[in-house]
Design a protein around this motif. Structure first.
Motif, PDB file in Angstrom:
ATOM      1  N   TRP A   1       3.480  12.935  -3.796  1.00 13.33           N
ATOM      2  CA  TRP A   1       4.513  11.892  -3.767  1.00 13.33           C
ATOM      3  C   TRP A   1       4.092  10.722  -4.652  1.00 13.33           C
ATOM      4  CZ3 TRP A   1       5.287  11.381   2.243  1.00 13.33           C
ATOM      5  CH2 TRP A   1       5.881  12.543   2.731  1.00 13.33           C
ATOM      6  N   GLU A   2       2.832  10.314  -4.495  1.00 12.92           N
ATOM      7  CA  GLU A   2       2.332   9.195  -5.299  1.00 12.92           C
ATOM      8  C   GLU A   2       2.379   9.534  -6.791  1.00 12.92           C
ATOM      9  OE1 GLU A   2      -1.483   6.186  -5.341  1.00 12.92           O
ATOM     10  OE2 GLU A   2      -1.826   8.271  -4.764  1.00 12.92           O
TER      11      GLU A   2
ATOM     12  N   VAL B   1      11.220  11.105  -3.271  1.00 14.03           N
ATOM     13  CA  VAL B   1      10.037  10.800  -2.464  1.00 14.03           C
ATOM     14  C   VAL B   1      10.451  10.120  -1.156  1.00 14.03           C
ATOM     15  CG1 VAL B   1       7.918   9.417  -2.353  1.00 14.03           C
ATOM     16  CG2 VAL B   1       8.437  10.775  -4.394  1.00 14.03           C
TER      17      VAL B   1
ATOM     18  N   ILE C   1       9.257   2.456  -1.200  1.00 11.22           N
ATOM     19  CA  ILE C   1       9.946   3.750  -1.207  1.00 11.22           C
ATOM     20  C   ILE C   1       9.797   4.465   0.130  1.00 11.22           C
ATOM     21  CG2 ILE C   1       9.863   6.063  -2.237  1.00 11.22           C
ATOM     22  CD1 ILE C   1       9.368   4.586  -4.942  1.00 11.22           C
ATOM     23  N   VAL C   2       8.630   4.374   0.749  1.00  8.32           N
ATOM     24  CA  VAL C   2       8.419   5.075   2.021  1.00  8.32           C
ATOM     25  C   VAL C   2       8.701   4.196   3.248  1.00  8.32           C
ATOM     26  CG1 VAL C   2       6.797   6.720   1.004  1.00  8.32           C
ATOM     27  CG2 VAL C   2       5.926   4.637   2.089  1.00  8.32           C
TER      28      VAL C   2
ATOM     29  N   GLY D   1       8.807   7.871 -11.615  1.00 11.34           N
ATOM     30  CA  GLY D   1       9.576   6.848 -10.913  1.00 11.34           C
ATOM     31  C   GLY D   1      10.183   5.814 -11.848  1.00 11.34           C
TER      32      GLY D   1
ATOM     33  N   SER E   1       7.740  -0.251  -5.398  1.00 12.02           N
ATOM     34  CA  SER E   1       6.374   0.175  -5.090  1.00 12.02           C
ATOM     35  C   SER E   1       6.443   1.408  -4.192  1.00 12.02           C
ATOM     36  CB  SER E   1       5.626  -0.947  -4.367  1.00 12.02           C
ATOM     37  OG  SER E   1       6.176  -1.150  -3.069  1.00 12.02           O
ATOM     38  N   PHE E   2       5.323   2.086  -4.081  1.00 18.76           N
ATOM     39  CA  PHE E   2       5.263   3.240  -3.195  1.00 18.76           C
ATOM     40  C   PHE E   2       5.587   2.808  -1.762  1.00 18.76           C
ATOM     41  CE2 PHE E   2       3.116   6.373  -0.522  1.00 18.76           C
ATOM     42  CZ  PHE E   2       3.603   7.543  -1.068  1.00 18.76           C
TER      43      PHE E   2
ATOM     44  N   ASP F   1      12.271   8.422  -7.350  1.00 16.02           N
ATOM     45  CA  ASP F   1      12.107   7.471  -6.246  1.00 16.02           C
ATOM     46  C   ASP F   1      12.830   7.975  -5.002  1.00 16.02           C
ATOM     47  OD1 ASP F   1      10.846   5.667  -8.049  1.00 16.02           O
ATOM     48  OD2 ASP F   1      12.750   4.652  -8.482  1.00 16.02           O
TER      49      ASP F   1
ATOM     50  N   ILE G   1       5.927   9.289  -8.165  1.00 14.93           N
ATOM     51  CA  ILE G   1       6.354   7.906  -8.419  1.00 14.93           C
ATOM     52  C   ILE G   1       5.678   7.357  -9.671  1.00 14.93           C
ATOM     53  CG2 ILE G   1       6.295   5.544  -7.501  1.00 14.93           C
ATOM     54  CD1 ILE G   1       8.318   7.529  -6.175  1.00 14.93           C
ATOM     55  N   LEU G   2       4.392   7.604  -9.814  1.00 18.82           N
ATOM     56  CA  LEU G   2       3.661   7.070 -10.976  1.00 18.82           C
ATOM     57  C   LEU G   2       4.129   7.696 -12.287  1.00 18.82           C
ATOM     58  CD1 LEU G   2       0.041   6.908  -9.495  1.00 18.82           C
ATOM     59  CD2 LEU G   2       1.589   4.987  -9.969  1.00 18.82           C
TER      60      LEU G   2
END
Length: 192
Positions: free
Chosen positions: A134-135, A62, A151-152, A142, A147-148, A59, A138-139
């Motif tokens: 990045w996604e 990213v 995180i961003v 993470g 959630s994505f 996490d 996380i999937l």
């Protein structure tokens, strides 16, 4: 410097004022719970903040990469590639994730050979793989606590609100302006 922590053979009485058991001009970074090292203090603080909130290394990595894409895009970026090595301690196994982009579908060797200035042409650019990487990070790795978007979000906030630009980044942006200028049309303006 690898044995700076092994001071059992050094007596306090034998130490001189300038005699340290490690040879460095900087003190080592020590931490009890989490550490983050980046080239940009804003990215470091965002990574640490997420870790303090219960994020794991994936996490935080990213969030840091997204932040660096905003504050130091000359070093990394959303339009580039990413690679991840992730160690799952419970499995004692290292996993690799390849977030590199591929060549454009219609790019052929003949087109590349006809390009007189390949290094600065659109043909030298791959399809970006960072965002998907990045996604995927996380999937797959993470913590599942964020959630994505969460995180961003710190990186998005910096992009929206602005941030202080470091001297090194400012230098690289200025040195790349001539490359941008050759691609802009009369209606485009990339300069601030």
């Amino acid at each position: 410097m690898g044995d700076w922590h092994n001071t059992s053979s050094v007596s306090v009485e034998s130490l001189q004022v300038d005699d340290l058991p490690f040879r460095s001009r900087r003190s080592p970074v020590l931490s009890r719970h989490a550490s983050v090292a980046t080239s940009q203090p804003l990215a470091t603080s965002i990574g640490l903040d997420l870790l303090r909130k219960g994020a794991n290394a994936a996490d935080a990595a990213v969030a840091i990469a997204a932040t660096l894409a905003v504050v130091e895009p000359c070093s990394t970026g959303l339009g580039g590639d990413m690679f991840c090595l992730f160690y799952k301690a419970d499995q004692k196994k290292v996993y690799a994730l390849n977030g590199s982009g591929c060549s454009p579908k219609n790019l052929t060797l003949d087109k590349v050979l006809q390009d007189n200035d390949f290094k600065f042409s659109p043909h030298s650019v791959t399809v970006p793989g960072a965002a998907r990487g990045w996604e995927d990070t996380i999937l797959k790795f993470g913590s599942g606590k964020f959630s994505f978007a969460e995180i961003v979000e710190p990186a998005a906030k910096l992009a929206e609100e602005g941030f202080p630009v470091s001297p090194i980044t400012s230098h690289h942006w200025a040195s790349g302006k001539s490359q941008l200028d050759q691609w802009k049309s009369k209606s485009d303006d990339y300069s601030p």
